[in-house]
Design an enzyme around this catalytic site. Structure first.
Site, short mmCIF file in Angstrom:
data_model
loop_
_atom_site.label_atom_id
_atom_site.label_comp_id
_atom_site.label_asym_id
_atom_site.label_seq_id
_atom_site.Cartn_x
_atom_site.Cartn_y
_atom_site.Cartn_z
N HIS A 19 -38.37 3.09 -25.77
CA HIS A 19 -37.34 3.39 -27.10
C HIS A 19 -36.50 1.88 -27.35
O HIS A 19 -36.34 0.86 -28.33
CB HIS A 19 -35.63 3.58 -26.40
CG HIS A 19 -35.38 4.27 -26.29
ND1 HIS A 19 -35.85 5.29 -28.10
CD2 HIS A 19 -34.12 4.82 -26.56
CE1 HIS A 19 -35.22 5.79 -28.71
NE2 HIS A 19 -34.36 5.99 -26.90
N ASN A 66 -27.58 4.16 -28.06
CA ASN A 66 -26.48 6.38 -29.14
C ASN A 66 -25.80 5.29 -29.89
O ASN A 66 -25.17 5.74 -30.03
CB ASN A 66 -25.93 6.94 -27.48
CG ASN A 66 -27.42 7.35 -27.61
OD1 ASN A 66 -28.21 7.20 -27.74
ND2 ASN A 66 -27.20 8.32 -26.52
#
Length: 185
Positions: A19, A66
């Site tokens: 990620h 996020n």
């Protein structure tokens, strides 16, 4: 002025995860062009400098993936950077590892960092450089896969991908968008 953002999660434990390939690309881009990522403001680690004669700001949001849009919007506003001069580098599950692809716009495609950017920028029409990380092998779940560190045997391919991403992001600064997509896609 151009803004190049790499998406990832802050902290040592996330440093080498799939990620974080966007963060890794920004680190390498900064190193190549002698730009220090030593300015912490707007919930981001940033550095300004020149690439191919153009002023740039390189950005690693410190908000966690996020919430990336919370950091990027104020940076664009502060530097008066147009959406057209923004490039976001991030991981893509649906591309094989080692592959990279420019996209002029698009949906979030399930990527929460991109979803946050779309929400805070008020548009999905920003340029992206997607770096393939591939889908997890069975029975590994996606959430575990993206937060897994790269294995030692994957590092040569990762290094090649990051080198290619640095070249592509460098070209973004002063190359026509269509020529860029033709060259790298």
């Amino acid at each position: 002025m151009k803004c190049i953002v790499g998406l990832g999660n802050p902290g040592k434990k996330f440093e080498m995860t799939r990620h974080n390939v966007g963060f890794l690309a920004i680190d390498r881009l900064a190193e190549k062009h002698g730009i220090s990522l030593n300015e912490a403001k707007f919930n981001a680690l940033m550095g300004t400098g020149r690439i191919n004669g153009e002023r740039v700001v390189l950005v690693k949001p410190l908000t966690y993936m996020n919430l990336s849009g919370e950091a990027v919007r104020p940076i664009l506003d502060y530097y008066k950077i147009e959406i057209d001069d923004l490039l976001v580098i991030y991981d893509d599950l649906d591309m094989v590892p080692g592959k990279l692809r420019f996209r002029p716009k698009g949906s979030a495609g399930g990527h929460n960092g991109i979803k946050s950017l779309i929400q805070h920028l008020g548009t999905a029409e920003f340029k992206r450089l997607k770096l393939g990380i591939g889908r997890p092998p069975h029975p590994i779940k996606v959430v575990d896969w993206v937060l897994m560190n790269y294995r030692k045997d994957e590092l040569p391919e990762l290094n090649e991908t990051l080198d290619n991403a640095v070249t592509a992001a460098t070209d973004f600064v002063d190359t026509d968008w269509l020529a860029l997509m033709n060259r790298y896609n």
